[in-house]
Design a protein around this motif. Structure first.
Motif, PDB file in Angstrom:
ATOM      1  N   SER A   1      85.615   7.464  65.087  1.00 19.58           N
ATOM      2  CA  SER A   1      86.664   7.307  64.089  1.00 19.58           C
ATOM      3  C   SER A   1      87.654   6.233  64.515  1.00 19.58           C
TER       4      SER A   1
ATOM      5  N   GLN B   1      94.325   8.855  60.657  1.00 21.90           N
ATOM      6  CA  GLN B   1      92.917   8.481  60.644  1.00 21.90           C
ATOM      7  C   GLN B   1      92.629   7.518  59.493  1.00 21.90           C
TER       8      GLN B   1
ATOM      9  N   GLY C   1      89.306   8.383  55.847  1.00 15.41           N
ATOM     10  CA  GLY C   1      90.286   9.270  56.428  1.00 15.41           C
ATOM     11  C   GLY C   1      91.520   9.320  55.552  1.00 15.41           C
TER      12      GLY C   1
END
Lengths: 113, 114
Positions: free
Chosen positions: B33, B45, B58
């Motif tokens: 990520s 995120q 995200g």
């Protein structure tokens, strides 16, 4: 709304002293709670991870506690050292379809000699 | 040594000039990520990937693209950077879903867009 609140925002202590950082969360249902240490300009590094059934976890001079009933966690640092100066981030995993990490904004700790 | 690497570590660019920040991990992790970190906002995120060719948005994906053609690499692409993308970026990887496994962070990339 799922939130993770940390206090204090910043803290200054003398080397050798103890301190406690707080994390309150409204995330529900949750899987686990983590504490990370982030040195300035570097990536976070995991200190502890606790599931909802655990209420304490230690990593050297770092001890995390968790009260799942009150949705509170604390990170206690014993006999602080200059190298403890960093940001400490509380992260709660939201147990949903898939999982989502809810990050606190961190507490900045400065240890002075 | 098990690690997540990012390049470049520092980058200053101008508005609209496409750039790519690379991320690579040598731990055979499936989950990767990207996060951005801004003062007072904490880590947020941008995108994540649960495996090769599987990516998802995200919390703050606008203005970013990612790809996952190989398991070890997860580049972050800014097609037309803007000043509000000035930030500190972190790549992270874990064996499985980040909520269930230990997540390892890269050293960060500090991006300035003028």
């Amino acid at each position: 709304k799922n939130q993770v609140e940390q206090s204090p925002q910043s803290l200054i202590i003398l080397e050798g002293k103890n301190c406690t950082l707080q994390c309150n969360y409204t995330v529900s249902p949750f899987s686990n709670l983590r504490w990370y240490k982030q040195d300035t300009g570097r990536g976070p590094v995991s200190l502890t991870i606790m599931t909802f059934s655990e209420n304490t976890k230690s990593n050297g001079r770092y001890t995390a506690t968790l009260d799942a009933d009150t949705k509170q966690s604390s990170l206690h640092i014993t006999a602080s050292q200059l190298s403890d100066s960093a940001s400490y981030i509380c992260v709660v995993t939201w147990r949903q379809a898939g999982t989502a990490l809810i990050f606190g904004k961190g507490t900045t700790l400065s240890v002075s000699s | 040594e098990a690690q997540v690497t990012q390049n470049p570590r520092y980058l200053i660019t101008v508005t609209g000039k496409k750039l790519t920040v690379t991320c690579s991990q040598n731990m055979n992790h499936e989950y990767m990520s990207w996060y951005r970190q801004d003062p007072g906002l904490g880590l947020r995120q941008i995108y994540y990937s649960m495996n090769v060719e599987v990516t998802d948005k995200g919390d703050v994906p606008e203005g970013y693209k990612v790809s996952r053609k190989e398991k070890r690499n997860f580049p972050l692409i800014l097609e037309s950077p803007s000043p509000n993308q000035t930030s500190l970026y972190f790549c992270a990887s874990s064996l499985g879903l980040a909520g269930s496994y230990e997540q390892y962070f890269g050293p960060g990339t500090r991006l300035t867009v003028t």
